[in-house]
Write a protein that holds these residues in place. Structure first.
Motif, PDB file in Angstrom:
ATOM      1  N   GLU A   1      -1.847  -1.423  -0.736  1.00  0.00           N
ATOM      2  CA  GLU A   1      -2.349  -2.562  -1.848  1.00  0.00           C
ATOM      3  C   GLU A   1      -3.499  -3.454  -1.471  1.00  0.00           C
ATOM      4  O   GLU A   1      -4.373  -3.619  -2.227  1.00  0.00           O
ATOM      5  N   GLU A   2      -3.151  -4.003  -0.278  1.00  0.00           N
ATOM      6  CA  GLU A   2      -4.128  -5.005   0.244  1.00  0.00           C
ATOM      7  C   GLU A   2      -5.742  -4.630   0.126  1.00  0.00           C
ATOM      8  O   GLU A   2      -6.740  -5.446   0.167  1.00  0.00           O
TER       9      GLU A   2
ATOM     10  N   VAL B   1       3.156  -2.047  -8.681  1.00  0.00           N
ATOM     11  CA  VAL B   1       2.962  -1.927  -7.142  1.00  0.00           C
ATOM     12  C   VAL B   1       4.377  -1.679  -6.828  1.00  0.00           C
ATOM     13  O   VAL B   1       5.255  -2.586  -6.808  1.00  0.00           O
TER      14      VAL B   1
ATOM     15  N   ARG C   1      -8.851   4.030   0.758  1.00  0.00           N
ATOM     16  CA  ARG C   1      -8.786   3.075  -0.350  1.00  0.00           C
ATOM     17  C   ARG C   1      -9.715   3.712  -1.306  1.00  0.00           C
ATOM     18  O   ARG C   1      -9.563   3.339  -2.469  1.00  0.00           O
TER      19      ARG C   1
ATOM     20  N   LEU D   1      -8.392  -3.614  -7.691  1.00  0.00           N
ATOM     21  CA  LEU D   1      -7.288  -3.923  -8.553  1.00  0.00           C
ATOM     22  C   LEU D   1      -7.471  -5.093  -9.297  1.00  0.00           C
ATOM     23  O   LEU D   1      -7.189  -5.078 -10.593  1.00  0.00           O
TER      24      LEU D   1
ATOM     25  N   ASP E   1       4.854   1.256  -0.987  1.00  0.00           N
ATOM     26  CA  ASP E   1       3.386   1.912  -0.743  1.00  0.00           C
ATOM     27  C   ASP E   1       3.001   3.036  -1.657  1.00  0.00           C
ATOM     28  O   ASP E   1       2.063   3.961  -1.541  1.00  0.00           O
TER      29      ASP E   1
ATOM     30  N   ASP F   1      -7.464  -4.877  -2.948  1.00  0.00           N
ATOM     31  CA  ASP F   1      -7.275  -6.022  -3.665  1.00  0.00           C
ATOM     32  C   ASP F   1      -8.704  -6.359  -4.827  1.00  0.00           C
ATOM     33  O   ASP F   1      -8.133  -6.621  -6.056  1.00  0.00           O
TER      34      ASP F   1
ATOM     35  N   THR G   1      -0.620  -1.917 -14.145  1.00  0.00           N
ATOM     36  CA  THR G   1      -0.093  -1.038 -13.080  1.00  0.00           C
ATOM     37  C   THR G   1       1.091  -2.055 -12.259  1.00  0.00           C
ATOM     38  O   THR G   1       1.063  -3.064 -12.327  1.00  0.00           O
TER      39      THR G   1
ATOM     40  N   ILE H   1      -0.599   4.194  -0.264  1.00  0.00           N
ATOM     41  CA  ILE H   1      -1.630   3.380  -0.460  1.00  0.00           C
ATOM     42  C   ILE H   1      -1.511   2.089   0.009  1.00  0.00           C
ATOM     43  O   ILE H   1      -0.090   1.695   0.587  1.00  0.00           O
TER      44      ILE H   1
ATOM     45  N   LEU I   1       1.591   3.075  -6.224  1.00  0.00           N
ATOM     46  CA  LEU I   1       1.250   2.136  -7.427  1.00  0.00           C
ATOM     47  C   LEU I   1       1.160   3.095  -8.692  1.00  0.00           C
ATOM     48  O   LEU I   1       0.769   4.233  -8.579  1.00  0.00           O
TER      49      LEU I   1
END
Ligand SMILES: CC(=O)N[C@H]1[C@@H](OP(=O)(O)OP(=O)(O)OC[C@H]2O[C@@H](n3ccc(=O)[nH]c3=O)[C@H](O)[C@@H]2O)O[C@H](CO)[C@@H](O)[C@@H]1O
Ligand SMILES: C=C(OP(=O)(O)O)C(=O)O
Length: 422
Positions: free
Chosen positions: A259-260, A278, A235, A266, A281, A263, A276, A257, A283
């Motif tokens: 995303e969570e 998403v 990350r 972002l 998986d 968080d 961005t 990636i 971005l």
């Protein structure tokens, strides 16, 4: 010494693939010695920390075979060996051999770890954890000697003074084979800790509650790896490429990636006005328009990661107006990038425990030094933004944790090279 040479000012475009998480990998490799059978790790990043950990394994006759991104570790012929100095000093995570050796042999002799120069990094909570499990801990000639009692380690309730990533992991490594139950209160919640628990549980360990502040471990007698483990994406590397894409990108898709895991980061990037999109998986970062200045405060996960405050700094410098303030509550003295950015013309200062940032219309290339990994990442992005040539000395610190960075940035169209310079 490695030098990174950048000719900046070119827009970057295309696709980049994120590697496996450094901070998972550097725990999983020492954890592998708890297995009585060979271990396979998939998605292993090509970083210097991995090379150094493999060297430490070879000192204990543990064989490694690293092809592409698959690392096979065979601990069947392991012998307990003191790890006093040398490679131990080359990275922080070498301290995971304390917990892993203690869990496997009931004894560990390990030198004080190295790692990034980002302010004081005590290990009192690790030691408190080992002692709570019944071990005796002595500090002799810059080495820590940890010895379990003859009847073995015994589970205990351990209340951490702060949610330390390293202490949580080290205690997990020692406790998975201790007798009875261990409870870690105020545990760190980082995704890398969940990744380690998945690996250990698939080998027969019983670790519950990772990702929350209470981790419960039921000790088992023996661990055996039976299936390959795929490491979660990094990350911090992903966050670094997001900052790069938002400063010098002309449309960049970042693949692999979760995303969570990003968080808080972002949320800040989007607050600045970065757009961005998403997908499953990956971005996509659109070319940035006018950016707003924001305030950043780092915190333990799920807060904004300290490891991303420096990589995000070039993005703050490219805001249109206002004053940005960064407060790093984890490492208030993580400011080694500031004098180097000033050489590049950045309007940035450290005052008390705050970093003050003002918009800087143009950075200029300069000779700078990467005092540590994330300061290096920050300077690399600044170098890509700047007019002219930037030479980053001590670039080995960047290579410590950024998977094939030269290749990835070249593929995006960046003019970057890493050379050996003396
Ligand atoms: C290999 C690895 O995973 N490194 C990460 C890990 O480092 P590391 O595990 O060393 O960091 P910790 O989470 O332990 O440290 C958090 C805070 O607690 C303090 N502390 C920690 C332990 C202790 O015994 N006593 C004590 O006072 C530290 O000085 C720091 O202020 O988490 C940091 C914080 O997210 C990240 O910057 C590093 O990238
Ligand atoms: C501080 C870091 O690493 P380490 O803990 O390995 O020094 C980092 O990855 O930003």
């Amino acid at each position: 010494m490695k030098q990174m040479i950048i000719h900046g000012g070119k827009p970057l475009k295309g696709d980049v693939w994120i590697g496996g998480a450094k901070n998972s990998t550097v725990a999983l490799i020492p954890a592998s010695i708890l297995s009585r059978t060979p271990v396979t790790l998939e998605g292993v990043p090509r970083i210097a920390d991995v090379d150094n950990l493999m060297d430490l394994l070879s000192e204990m006759d543990v064989k490694c075979d690293f092809q592409e991104t698959t690392l096979k570790i065979n601990p069947e012929d392991i012998h307990m060996s003191p790890l006093p100095a040398g490679k131990i000093k080359s990275l922080r995570a070498s301290y995971y051999f304390m917990g892993a050796l203690l869990g496997r042999f009931g004894k560990a002799v390990v030198g004080f770890p190295g790692g990034d120069d980002i302010g004081p990094r005590p290990i009192d909570q690790h030691i408190k954890g080992f002692e709570a499990l019944g071990a005796t801990v002595k500090n002799q000639n810059d080495q820590i000697i940890i010895t379990a009692p003859t009847e073995g380690l015994k589970g205990a309730v351990i209340d951490l003074a702060m949610p330390s990533v390293g202490a949580t992991i080290n205690i997990m490594l020692a406790a998975v084979t201790a007798k009875g139950q261990t409870i870690i209160n105020n545990a760190a919640k980082e995704p890398e800790i969940i990744d380690l628990a998945t690996f250990l549980n698939n080998m027969g360990a019983v670790v519950r509650g990772t990702g929350t502040e209470t981790i419960r471990i039921e000790g088992v007698a023996r661990l055996e790896s039976k299936a390959p483990h795929t490491i979660i994406p990094d990350r911090i590397e992903a966050g670094t490429y997001i900052a790069l894409a938002a400063t010098v990108g002309n449309g960049i898709r970042i693949h692999n990636i979760i995303e969570e895991h990003l968080d808080s980061y972002l949320a800040k990037v989007e607050e600045m006005g970065v757009v961005t999109k998403v997908d499953e998986d990956s971005l996509y970062v659109y070319p940035a328009g006018d950016l707003k200045m924001v305030q950043v405060r780092t915190d333990p996960y799920p807060g904004f990661a300290t490891d991303l405050q420096q990589p995000m700094t070039p993005l703050l410098l490219s805001a249109k107006s206002g004053e940005g303030i960064i407060s790093d509550t984890i490492y208030p003295k993580r400011v080694g990038h500031i004098p180097e950015l000033q050489k590049m013309g950045a309007d940035i200062q450290a005052e008390d425990n705050f970093i003050l940032i003002h918009p800087t219309a143009e950075l200029k290339g300069a000779h700078v030094s990467a005092g540590e990994i994330r300061a290096g990442a920050c300077l690399m992005i600044a170098g890509l933004m700047a007019k002219g040539e930037t030479v980053i000395s001590n670039a080995g610190n960047i290579l410590r944790g950024y998977d094939r960075v030269e290749e990835k940035i070249k593929k995006l169209g960046g003019d970057i090279s890493v050379i050996d310079a003396n």
